[in-house]
Write a protein that holds these residues in place. Structure first.
Motif, PDB file in Angstrom:
ATOM      1  N   TYR A 247      27.696  -1.736  -3.144  1.00  0.00           N
ATOM      2  CA  TYR A 247      28.944  -1.611  -3.899  1.00  0.00           C
ATOM      3  C   TYR A 247      29.373  -0.155  -3.769  1.00  0.00           C
ATOM      4  N   ILE A 248      30.574   0.042  -3.294  1.00  0.00           N
ATOM      5  CA  ILE A 248      31.001   1.395  -2.926  1.00  0.00           C
ATOM      6  C   ILE A 248      32.116   1.846  -3.865  1.00  0.00           C
ATOM      7  N   PRO A 249      31.749   2.509  -4.970  1.00  0.00           N
ATOM      8  CA  PRO A 249      32.785   2.936  -5.910  1.00  0.00           C
ATOM      9  C   PRO A 249      33.647   4.053  -5.310  1.00  0.00           C
ATOM     10  N   VAL A 250      34.957   3.862  -5.388  1.00  0.00           N
ATOM     11  CA  VAL A 250      35.898   4.850  -4.861  1.00  0.00           C
ATOM     12  C   VAL A 250      36.938   5.119  -5.949  1.00  0.00           C
ATOM     13  N   LEU A 251      37.194   6.403  -6.172  1.00  0.00           N
ATOM     14  CA  LEU A 251      38.177   6.765  -7.202  1.00  0.00           C
ATOM     15  C   LEU A 251      38.785   8.120  -6.846  1.00  0.00           C
ATOM     16  N   ALA A 252      40.080   8.192  -6.787  1.00  0.00           N
ATOM     17  CA  ALA A 252      40.802   9.452  -6.560  1.00  0.00           C
ATOM     18  C   ALA A 252      40.216  10.232  -5.381  1.00  0.00           C
ATOM     19  N   LYS A 254      37.449  10.137  -4.073  1.00  0.00           N
ATOM     20  CA  LYS A 254      36.021  10.472  -4.168  1.00  0.00           C
ATOM     21  C   LYS A 254      35.205   9.190  -4.056  1.00  0.00           C
ATOM     22  N   VAL A 255      33.937   9.352  -3.695  1.00  0.00           N
ATOM     23  CA  VAL A 255      33.070   8.204  -3.499  1.00  0.00           C
ATOM     24  C   VAL A 255      31.754   8.461  -4.246  1.00  0.00           C
ATOM     25  N   TYR A 256      31.160   7.386  -4.732  1.00  0.00           N
ATOM     26  CA  TYR A 256      29.975   7.530  -5.577  1.00  0.00           C
ATOM     27  C   TYR A 256      28.719   7.148  -4.791  1.00  0.00           C
ATOM     28  N   LEU A 257      27.755   8.050  -4.750  1.00  0.00           N
ATOM     29  CA  LEU A 257      26.493   7.786  -4.054  1.00  0.00           C
ATOM     30  C   LEU A 257      25.335   7.884  -5.041  1.00  0.00           C
ATOM     31  N   GLN A 258      24.253   7.174  -4.701  1.00  0.00           N
ATOM     32  CA  GLN A 258      23.044   7.267  -5.521  1.00  0.00           C
ATOM     33  C   GLN A 258      21.870   7.724  -4.668  1.00  0.00           C
ATOM     34  N   LYS A 259      21.012   8.517  -5.283  1.00  0.00           N
ATOM     35  CA  LYS A 259      19.815   8.985  -4.576  1.00  0.00           C
ATOM     36  C   LYS A 259      18.741   7.903  -4.663  1.00  0.00           C
ATOM     37  N   ARG A 260      18.143   7.574  -3.533  1.00  0.00           N
ATOM     38  CA  ARG A 260      17.149   6.495  -3.513  1.00  0.00           C
ATOM     39  C   ARG A 260      15.782   6.998  -3.990  1.00  0.00           C
ATOM     40  N   ASP A 261      14.933   6.047  -4.362  1.00  0.00           N
ATOM     41  CA  ASP A 261      13.557   6.384  -4.765  1.00  0.00           C
ATOM     42  C   ASP A 261      12.833   7.111  -3.630  1.00  0.00           C
ATOM     43  N   GLU A 262      11.696   7.685  -3.968  1.00  0.00           N
ATOM     44  CA  GLU A 262      10.915   8.437  -2.971  1.00  0.00           C
ATOM     45  C   GLU A 262      10.056   7.528  -2.100  1.00  0.00           C
ATOM     46  N   SER A 263      10.220   6.205  -2.230  1.00  0.00           N
ATOM     47  CA  SER A 263       9.491   5.305  -1.339  1.00  0.00           C
ATOM     48  C   SER A 263      10.443   4.209  -0.875  1.00  0.00           C
ATOM     49  N   GLY A 264      10.042   3.495   0.166  1.00  0.00           N
ATOM     50  CA  GLY A 264      10.890   2.413   0.677  1.00  0.00           C
ATOM     51  C   GLY A 264      11.861   2.925   1.734  1.00  0.00           C
ATOM     52  N   ILE A 265      12.824   2.054   2.081  1.00  0.00           N
ATOM     53  CA  ILE A 265      13.794   2.400   3.136  1.00  0.00           C
ATOM     54  C   ILE A 265      14.608   3.627   2.710  1.00  0.00           C
ATOM     55  N   PHE A 272      24.799   3.940  -1.166  1.00  0.00           N
ATOM     56  CA  PHE A 272      25.674   3.370  -2.192  1.00  0.00           C
ATOM     57  C   PHE A 272      24.845   2.507  -3.157  1.00  0.00           C
ATOM     58  N   PRO A 273      25.342   2.311  -4.385  1.00  0.00           N
ATOM     59  CA  PRO A 273      24.610   1.456  -5.332  1.00  0.00           C
ATOM     60  C   PRO A 273      24.436   0.038  -4.785  1.00  0.00           C
ATOM     61  N   GLU A 274      23.287  -0.568  -5.118  1.00  0.00           N
ATOM     62  CA  GLU A 274      23.068  -1.955  -4.713  1.00  0.00           C
ATOM     63  C   GLU A 274      23.342  -2.915  -5.864  1.00  0.00           C
ATOM     64  N   GLN A 275      23.608  -2.348  -7.030  1.00  0.00           N
ATOM     65  CA  GLN A 275      24.036  -3.160  -8.178  1.00  0.00           C
ATOM     66  C   GLN A 275      25.101  -2.363  -8.892  1.00  0.00           C
ATOM     67  N   LEU A 276      26.037  -3.066  -9.502  1.00  0.00           N
ATOM     68  CA  LEU A 276      27.082  -2.344 -10.232  1.00  0.00           C
ATOM     69  C   LEU A 276      27.522  -3.200 -11.406  1.00  0.00           C
ATOM     70  N   ASN A 277      27.311  -2.667 -12.636  1.00  0.00           N
ATOM     71  CA  ASN A 277      27.679  -3.454 -13.810  1.00  0.00           C
ATOM     72  C   ASN A 277      29.073  -3.119 -14.327  1.00  0.00           C
ATOM     73  N   LYS A 278      29.564  -1.927 -13.951  1.00  0.00           N
ATOM     74  CA  LYS A 278      30.848  -1.476 -14.501  1.00  0.00           C
ATOM     75  C   LYS A 278      32.000  -2.355 -14.013  1.00  0.00           C
ATOM     76  N   LYS A 279      32.904  -2.620 -14.910  1.00  0.00           N
ATOM     77  CA  LYS A 279      34.099  -3.390 -14.534  1.00  0.00           C
ATOM     78  C   LYS A 279      35.036  -2.512 -13.705  1.00  0.00           C
ATOM     79  N   SER A 280      35.766  -3.110 -12.819  1.00  0.00           N
ATOM     80  CA  SER A 280      36.745  -2.340 -12.067  1.00  0.00           C
ATOM     81  C   SER A 280      38.001  -3.179 -11.875  1.00  0.00           C
TER      82      SER A 280
END
Ligand code: SF4
Length: 347
Positions: A247-252, A254-265, A272-280
């Protein structure tokens, strides 16, 4: 039972050195230095990246981190950002950890001996040997993928290189083939690398018809028309199919990124977030991407979410597109950002 290894061409080392002088590569920037920091960096970069890319990225990396100290004292984020686009990011994380260990525990000096070098993160036996030869003139054998192919073809070695016993036979052979002096060892080791990279190449039929291979008359694989069959590796790595939803949040702009955990891919990188609860207000589907990693084939579904009101927090941040491209991001994120920049006028 490990398969037997046959004989190699006579005076192999001296003839390879001779070939290297005439037909090998002499102008690669990392060949000009015996500084272990530079040798090590080139070896790590070359492990899974094409020479043409390393030629571009090696000087850039050295400009950003000119010394072991500068790399050791940098943040992991800075190192991953500089590595961005070269893939296999565990190399960058290991590179950083290795620099920190050499700086803090080895007084800033790389150890000279293979047994010590292989204790460092990201340095396997063949890489350790290359550093020991090129930086310290030690008598050590390399055996990377290219060298395994060259030695297997020359000797017609039938061993299965997914078995450690068979691979050990090649290590033994590689050690027996070594020349004597430090100068010979450097030219010989460089010759083996050049020979595997430019002449005895993986997928093409044997190139010795069009380019002179000094061993063509004695090469077992060539004689027996088995060039493409060798080396043998019976156990193939299974590739797993995986679907990611971004889910790629875009606003004005700008784009929203998240830092991934220190393990895994893509551990520790920005995606980008893999889940997004916020309404848009609205969303937009981009073409799915396919991205292949060593053991995984990813299908990435991409939804651009317009106007999601998210706040910067411990894992997520808003960036301008230009800022986002400067972060430690994997290629699919980079490609997505570039697509978004093209679409920005209409978003
Ligand atoms: S003859 Fe061909 S397969 Fe054999 S060593 Fe030379 S390049 Fe490699």
């Amino acid at each position: 039972m490990p398969k037997e290894i046959n004989r190699f061409p006579k005076h192999f080392a001296l003839r390879l050195i001779d070939w290297q002088k005439k037909s090998g590569r002499h102008d690669l920037p990392w060949q000009k230095s015996t500084d272990p920091y530079r040798v090590w960096l080139s070896e790590i970069m070359l492990q899974q990246t094409q020479v043409a890319t390393v030629l571009e990225r090696y000087p850039r990396f050295l400009e950003r981190f000119p010394t072991l100290k500068s790399l050791a004292l940098a943040s992991q984020d800075e190192v991953l950002a500089e590595w961005s686009g070269m893939g296999y990011y565990s190399r960058a994380r290991n590179l950083h950890r290795c620099a920190q260990i050499v700086w803090h525990e080895w007084g800033g000096q790389f150890p000279e001996h293979v047994d010590d070098l292989i204790t460092l993160p990201g340095i396997g036996r063949s890489t350790a040997a290359a550093i020991a030869v090129f930086s310290f003139g030690k008598k050590e054998a390399i055996l990377d993928g290219n060298v395994k192919r060259v030695l297997s073809r020359l000797s017609g070695f039938e061993g299965d290189l997914s078995k450690s016993g068979d691979t050990q036979l090649l290590w033994d052979a590689a050690e027996q083939l070594l020349p004597e002096t430090a100068q010979q060892l450097r030219s010989y080791t460089q010759g083996l690398m050049d020979f595997g990279a430019t002449l005895c190449v993986p997928k093409a039929k044997c190139l010795s018809d069009s380019q002179q291979c000094p061993f063509a008359l004695e090469c077992k694989a060539k004689q027996e028309k088995r060039v493409l069959e060798l080396p043998r590796k019976m156990k193939r790595v299974k590739v797993q199919d995986l679907t990611l939803e971004w889910y790629i949040p875009v606003l004005a702009q700008k784009v929203y990124l998240q830092k991934r955990d220190e393990s895994g891919i893509w551990a520790g990188m920005w995606t980008f977030p893999e889940q997004l609860n916020k309404k848009s207000n609205s969303s937009l589907e981009l073409e799915p991407l396919v991205h292949v990693l060593t053991h995984r084939r990813l299908q990435i579904l991409r939804t651009v979410v317009l106007g999601a009101k998210l706040k910067d927090d411990a894992v997520g941040r808003w960036f301008t597109y230009e800022e986002a491209l400067e972060q430690a991001i994997p290629k699919p994120v980079k490609d997505t950002l570039k697509s978004l920049m093209k679409l920005a006028v209409t978003l």
